[in-house]
Scaffold this active site. Structure first.
Site, PDB file in Angstrom:
ATOM      1  N   SER A  87      32.860  25.826 -49.931  1.00 40.35           N
ATOM      2  CA  SER A  87      34.229  25.411 -49.657  1.00 40.35           C
ATOM      3  C   SER A  87      34.361  24.109 -48.886  1.00 40.35           C
ATOM      4  O   SER A  87      35.491  23.628 -48.675  1.00 40.35           O
ATOM      5  CB  SER A  87      34.975  26.527 -48.907  1.00 40.35           C
ATOM      6  OG  SER A  87      35.258  27.585 -49.787  1.00 40.35           O
ATOM      7  N   TYR A 186      43.912  33.077 -47.488  1.00 44.10           N
ATOM      8  CA  TYR A 186      42.903  32.185 -48.072  1.00 44.10           C
ATOM      9  C   TYR A 186      42.702  32.520 -49.546  1.00 44.10           C
ATOM     10  O   TYR A 186      42.412  33.657 -49.896  1.00 44.10           O
ATOM     11  CB  TYR A 186      41.577  32.322 -47.319  1.00 44.10           C
ATOM     12  CG  TYR A 186      40.596  31.231 -47.650  1.00 44.10           C
ATOM     13  CD1 TYR A 186      40.505  30.101 -46.855  1.00 44.10           C
ATOM     14  CD2 TYR A 186      39.763  31.320 -48.754  1.00 44.10           C
ATOM     15  CE1 TYR A 186      39.607  29.085 -47.151  1.00 44.10           C
ATOM     16  CE2 TYR A 186      38.874  30.311 -49.064  1.00 44.10           C
ATOM     17  CZ  TYR A 186      38.797  29.200 -48.259  1.00 44.10           C
ATOM     18  OH  TYR A 186      37.910  28.189 -48.568  1.00 44.10           O
TER      19      TYR A 186
END
Length: 372
Positions: A87, A186
């Site tokens: 990420s 998220y």
């Protein structure tokens, strides 16, 4: 794919892997600060098959590694290793989106519907800002997949996933935030959508734009967006996943080679510790974004999470705030953080054993690297 996946992966204890310490690379401009190698060894002993790190402190650079590059060998982890950065890709993509905002091609308050009509239900009420700071509520496609330690996850290994396919899996699920912008949730789908919006705005893929705007200008020689290429070129440690094939303990299966289209715009990046430190130096120094947009980047979307527009932050035990991101690419996990003045920089990557969550051990290393 983010640390949340680790909680799903680590459902059983994996037998310990003995870490073999590797001496830090010593060059004239570098130094092994007292105890830093030992702290990295502690990380490897506790949570990893192998670990690699680069610490910058003013003009001083320290590089070290620990553990082994491949199970069943005593081969040290190369200090110039490349790895899947997960990420941390999101910070690269967020930077490109904000550059397009600066150029007038995009606006943070543009709706998803205005760029991708009909793709996301109620997309006219979701903004680019909310995609960037994970307050859109769009379901995370990751949660629609069969995850480790199920052996069925290995069926995804060579599969090519399109952005449209991942998005369709996500939007078939209900929104997780009502109304959009009101809570942090998220979701990797947010950045899959942003990748498609960059393509619509520029006529080029997000990978081409990251390469043109960031990788080439900064001369990040170890950094690439591999697309569907399954290999990690150059020096690198092997990464592993726990797989439950029987009632016995999960076994670690080599998952170094895989089709990274599963991660896509939110996580496909391959990089190195040196390149990630260089990237965050340029970002924090204002070489990639004007100050007002960097200020937007480090503004939290909610008061419950230290997460802005593709950027997160944490405070060390000595009170120094670090900006950066962490990445979970299944068999590789990484953290890259820098102080606002650029004096302190730490990047560490591990190939986890999944015995336990690595966050505590890595936090200790970050605090040692910054605070001494």
């Amino acid at each position: 794919m983010r640390r949340a996946l680790r909680a799903l992966v680590a459902v059983a204890t994996v037998s310990a892997v003995v870490a073999v310490p590797a001496a830090a690379l010593a060059a004239p401009a570098e130094r092994d600060r007292a105890g830093l190698q030992k702290q990295l060894d502690d990380v490897a002993d506790a949570v990893a098959v192998g670990a690699v790190a680069e610490v910058r402190d003013g003009d001083h650079v320290w590089r070290g590694s620990s553990g082994v590059a491949e199970l069943g060998t005593t081969r040290e982890v190369p200090v110039n290793s490349r790895f899947r950065a997960g990420s941390i890709t999101k910070t690269f993509l967020a930077t490109v989106v904000l550059q397009l905002v600066d150029e007038g091609s995009l606006r943070l308050d543009d709706s998803v519907e205005s760029w991708l009509p009909g793709v996301v239900p109620d997309g006219d009420g979701i903004t680019l800002r909310q995609l960037l700071n994970h307050t859109s509520g769009v379901f995370d496609y990751r949660l629609t997949l069969t995850l480790p330690p199920s052996p069925e996850f290995l069926n995804y290994r060579w599969r090519t996933w399109s952005a449209n396919e991942l998005i369709e899996r996500a939007v078939a699920q209900p929104s997780q935030v009502d109304p959009p912008g009101s809570a942090f949730y998220y979701s990797n789908t947010n950045y899959t959508l942003l990748g498609e919006i960059v393509r619509k705005a520029t006529g080029h893929s997000y990978a081409d734009e990251i390469d043109r705007r960031i990788i080439k200008p900064l001369r990040l020689k170890d950094t690439e967006l591999p697309g569907t290429s399954t290999r990690i070129g150059g020096p690198h440690p092997h990464g592993y996943l726990p797989v439950q094939r029987s009632e016995n303990e999960p076994e670690l299966v080599d998952f170094t080679e895989m089709n990274p289209s599963l991660f896509g715009a939110g996580g496909e990046l391959i990089s190195s510790t040196a390149d990630l430190n260089r990237f965050f130096t340029a970002l924090l120094d204002g070489h990639l974004l004007p100050r007002h947009l960097f200020d937007e980047m480090k503004t939290a979307g909610t008061d419950t999470r230290n997460y802005g527009l593709g950027l997160s932050w944490r405070d060390t035990t000595c009170g120094i705030r670090l900006y950066g991101n962490d990445g979970d690419a299944l068999s590789y996990q990484s953290w890259s953080f820098s102080s606002r003045d650029g004096r302190h920089q730490v990047t560490i990557a591990v190939t986890p054993t999944f015995k336990t969550d690595p966050d505590a051990a890595v936090d200790n290393f970050l605090n040692k690297a910054v605070c001494g």
